[in-house]
Design an enzyme around this catalytic site. Structure first.
Site, PDB file in Angstrom:
ATOM      1  N   ASP A  66      -8.154  19.561 -12.955  1.00  0.00           N
ATOM      2  CA  ASP A  66      -8.503  18.220 -13.431  1.00  0.00           C
ATOM      3  C   ASP A  66      -8.205  18.200 -14.927  1.00  0.00           C
ATOM      4  O   ASP A  66      -8.896  18.842 -15.721  1.00  0.00           O
ATOM      5  CB  ASP A  66      -9.986  17.950 -13.137  1.00  0.00           C
ATOM      6  CG  ASP A  66     -10.450  16.574 -13.609  1.00  0.00           C
ATOM      7  OD1 ASP A  66      -9.853  16.022 -14.555  1.00  0.00           O
ATOM      8  OD2 ASP A  66     -11.450  16.064 -13.051  1.00  0.00           O
TER       9      ASP A  66
ATOM     10  N   LYS B 231     -10.028   7.490 -18.609  1.00  0.00           N
ATOM     11  CA  LYS B 231     -10.405   8.072 -19.896  1.00  0.00           C
ATOM     12  C   LYS B 231      -9.230   7.981 -20.872  1.00  0.00           C
ATOM     13  O   LYS B 231      -8.816   6.893 -21.212  1.00  0.00           O
ATOM     14  CB  LYS B 231     -10.907   9.500 -19.666  1.00  0.00           C
ATOM     15  CG  LYS B 231     -11.849   9.645 -18.453  1.00  0.00           C
ATOM     16  CD  LYS B 231     -13.195   8.960 -18.624  1.00  0.00           C
ATOM     17  CE  LYS B 231     -14.015   8.882 -17.339  1.00  0.00           C
ATOM     18  NZ  LYS B 231     -14.218  10.113 -16.608  1.00  0.00           N
TER      19      LYS B 231
ATOM     20  N   ARG C 262       0.852  -1.196   0.000  1.00  0.00           N
ATOM     21  CA  ARG C 262       0.000   0.000   0.000  1.00  0.00           C
ATOM     22  C   ARG C 262       0.885   1.242   0.000  1.00  0.00           C
ATOM     23  O   ARG C 262       0.617   2.224  -0.659  1.00  0.00           O
ATOM     24  CB  ARG C 262      -0.952   0.013   1.215  1.00  0.00           C
ATOM     25  CG  ARG C 262      -1.717   1.325   1.310  1.00  0.00           C
ATOM     26  CD  ARG C 262      -2.884   1.377   2.310  1.00  0.00           C
ATOM     27  NE  ARG C 262      -2.802   0.472   3.403  1.00  0.00           N
ATOM     28  CZ  ARG C 262      -1.968   0.596   4.452  1.00  0.00           C
ATOM     29  NH1 ARG C 262      -1.164   1.640   4.541  1.00  0.00           N
ATOM     30  NH2 ARG C 262      -1.947  -0.312   5.409  1.00  0.00           N
TER      31      ARG C 262
ATOM     32  N   TYR D 147     -16.965  17.846 -13.034  1.00  0.00           N
ATOM     33  CA  TYR D 147     -17.494  16.478 -13.160  1.00  0.00           C
ATOM     34  C   TYR D 147     -18.513  16.189 -12.047  1.00  0.00           C
ATOM     35  O   TYR D 147     -18.272  16.524 -10.881  1.00  0.00           O
ATOM     36  CB  TYR D 147     -16.309  15.504 -13.095  1.00  0.00           C
ATOM     37  CG  TYR D 147     -16.704  14.063 -13.160  1.00  0.00           C
ATOM     38  CD1 TYR D 147     -17.151  13.507 -14.351  1.00  0.00           C
ATOM     39  CD2 TYR D 147     -16.644  13.257 -12.036  1.00  0.00           C
ATOM     40  CE1 TYR D 147     -17.523  12.171 -14.419  1.00  0.00           C
ATOM     41  CE2 TYR D 147     -17.008  11.918 -12.088  1.00  0.00           C
ATOM     42  CZ  TYR D 147     -17.453  11.389 -13.284  1.00  0.00           C
ATOM     43  OH  TYR D 147     -17.817  10.075 -13.346  1.00  0.00           O
TER      44      TYR D 147
HETATM   45  C1  LIG Z   1     -14.582  10.426 -15.206  1.00  0.00           C
HETATM   46  C2  LIG Z   1     -14.111  11.690 -14.612  1.00  0.00           C
HETATM   47  C3  LIG Z   1     -13.758  11.780 -13.258  1.00  0.00           C
HETATM   48  C4  LIG Z   1     -13.940  10.627 -12.296  1.00  0.00           C
HETATM   49  O1  LIG Z   1     -13.072   9.581 -12.571  1.00  0.00           O
HETATM   50  P1  LIG Z   1     -13.375   8.036 -12.271  1.00  0.00           P
HETATM   51  O2  LIG Z   1     -12.177   7.359 -12.812  1.00  0.00           O
HETATM   52  O3  LIG Z   1     -14.654   7.692 -12.960  1.00  0.00           O
HETATM   53  O4  LIG Z   1     -13.510   7.912 -10.784  1.00  0.00           O
HETATM   54  C5  LIG Z   1     -13.250  12.978 -12.792  1.00  0.00           C
HETATM   55  N1  LIG Z   1     -13.108  14.053 -13.599  1.00  0.00           N
HETATM   56  C6  LIG Z   1     -13.447  14.006 -14.895  1.00  0.00           C
HETATM   57  C7  LIG Z   1     -13.277  15.226 -15.738  1.00  0.00           C
HETATM   58  C8  LIG Z   1     -13.956  12.839 -15.460  1.00  0.00           C
HETATM   59  O5  LIG Z   1     -14.310  12.818 -16.746  1.00  0.00           O
END
Ligand SMILES: *Cc1c(COP(=O)(O)O)cnc(C)c1O
Length: 380
Positions: free
Chosen positions: A171, A196, A47, A99
């Site tokens: 982000d 993504k 961890r 998000y």
């Molecule tokens: C999908 C997404 C998240 C969350 O991520 P997960 O991997 O689904 O937990 C956060 N920010 C953006 C811009 C996203 O598209």
């Protein structure tokens, strides 16, 4: 140092390898040997650190231009560990269309922690300044918002943040370090849903954080190890592999997106297109100045009276699904799918109508994608 696209493929050697293996092995070990009780070992428990995960963490830190990266079991776990560096009573200015999961985390989880938030349109720098309070500690936003692709200037926000001694947190899921490196534009922390574009194949859920300074890295590491939502070595190896092809995939995402925008502009059924690559908007000007490309997400509105549900359900190649950033094209209706947790009034306030369609453009042959969109529009 090698060029960016070469760095994507090679990463940082981990000096762990007697076999000559080209890729970092998947270390399926939760614990490590101490040669003696008093040994100062680099690895003690997985961890706290795992060499496969560490490879990915070094890889993303280098690509984003930070001192240290951290890998988590999801994007939201990464955002949770990042916001958990703050304390009860602290205030954060946050983009008003971040998000949905991030919004839920702050309004329903961190609220109980007594973290305070003010949501504003971060493209509007005056609104950002006006939202700053004596207890404000950070400004958190996405350069390109979802689903309307409104673009915020990282430079402008970072300048405001510096003047008020605040952290800038970006982000970078939609653009990735191939299209924008927020730390080089003044940000302090970058977070990612690696689910993504970085993973890129819709086969793993993961999150990443990169810190610009060692002091911030120490605070995030404390949360990564202390809260424990780490990425598994198997999933770390998958994201590592995804990142190697980021440049070639994104080049195709970008060229396909430009062709699809040109196609949609000619169609009478489409009343509005949201894509930062269309000149004549503030979004275009900011994106042109601060990014190396406009991304692979296009949103568009069908004319009033046309059946948006029928349209997305009539596509045969482009799949109806949430998520984005993968090799295959995905389409969805935000009001019913990704943004269903907002009330009708909240949706309309940010411009999400029942006619709005979001398309994550994949890397297929653009003729097939346009052919599919065309047959869907022709049916309306
Ligand atoms: C999908 C997404 C998240 C969350 O991520 P997960 O991997 O689904 O937990 C956060 N920010 C953006 C811009 C996203 O598209």
């Amino acid at each position: 140092m090698a060029e960016f696209d070469t760095q994507l493929v090679h990463g940082t050697p981990q000096h762990d390898n007697d076999t000559g293996a080209v890729n970092v092995p998947i270390y399926a070990s939760s614990t490590y040997i101490f040669p003696t009780v008093d040994s100062q070992v680099k690895w003690d428990y997985a961890r706290s650190g795992n060499p496969t995960r560490n490879y990915l963490e070094d890889q993303i830190a280098t690509l984003e231009g930070g001192v240290k990266g951290f890998a988590f079991s999801s994007g939201l776990a990464a955002i949770h560990a990042t916001l958990a560096i703050f304390s009860p009573g602290d205030h954060i200015v946050i983009g008003n269309t971040v998000y949905g999961g991030t919004f839920r985390l702050i309004t329903q989880f961190f609220k109980r922690w007594q973290l305070e938030f003010t949501a504003v349109d971060t493209q509007d720098t005056k609104a950002v300044e006006a939202a700053i309070q004596p207890n404000t500690k950070a400004i958190y936003f996405e350069t390109c918002t979802n689903p309307l692709l409104k673009v915020t200037s990282v430079k402008a926000i970072a300048a405001i943040a510096k003047a008020h001694n605040l952290l800038t947190i970006v982000d970078n899921t939609f653009l990735t370090p191939y299209l924008q490196r927020p730390l080089t534009l003044g940000a302090d922390i970058v977070v990612h849903s690696a689910t993504k574009y970085l993973g890129g194949h819709s086969d793993v859920v993961a999150g990443l954080v990169v810190a610009k300074t060692q002091a911030l890295a120490d605070r995030i590491y404390f949360n990564q190890n202390g809260i424990g939502s780490i990425l598994s070595p198997e999933n770390a190896a998958q994201i590592r592999r995804g990142i190697q092809t980021l440049a070639v995939r994104l080049d195709r995402h970008l060229s396909n997106a430009a062709k699809i925008v040109a196609f949609l502009q000619e169609r009478d059924e489409v009343s509005k297109i949201y894509y930062p690559g269309v000149p004549g908007s503030k979004d275009y000007d900011i994106a042109k100045a601060e990014t190396n490309g406009f991304g692979g997400i296009i949103s568009f509105e069908l004319k009033a009276g046309l059946d948006a549900k029928k349209f997305v359900e009539s596509l045969s190649l482009i799949q109806l699904a949430v998520s984005l950033g993968a090799v295959e094209s995905l389409i969805e209706l935000p009001y019913k799918m990704t943004h269903a947790e907002l009330s009708d009034a909240q949706q309309l306030a940010v411009g999400i109508t029942h006619q709005l369609v979001r398309l994550s453009v994949g890397i297929e042959d653009p003729r097939d994608l346009i052919g599919d969109l065309k047959q869907g529009l022709d049916q309306l």
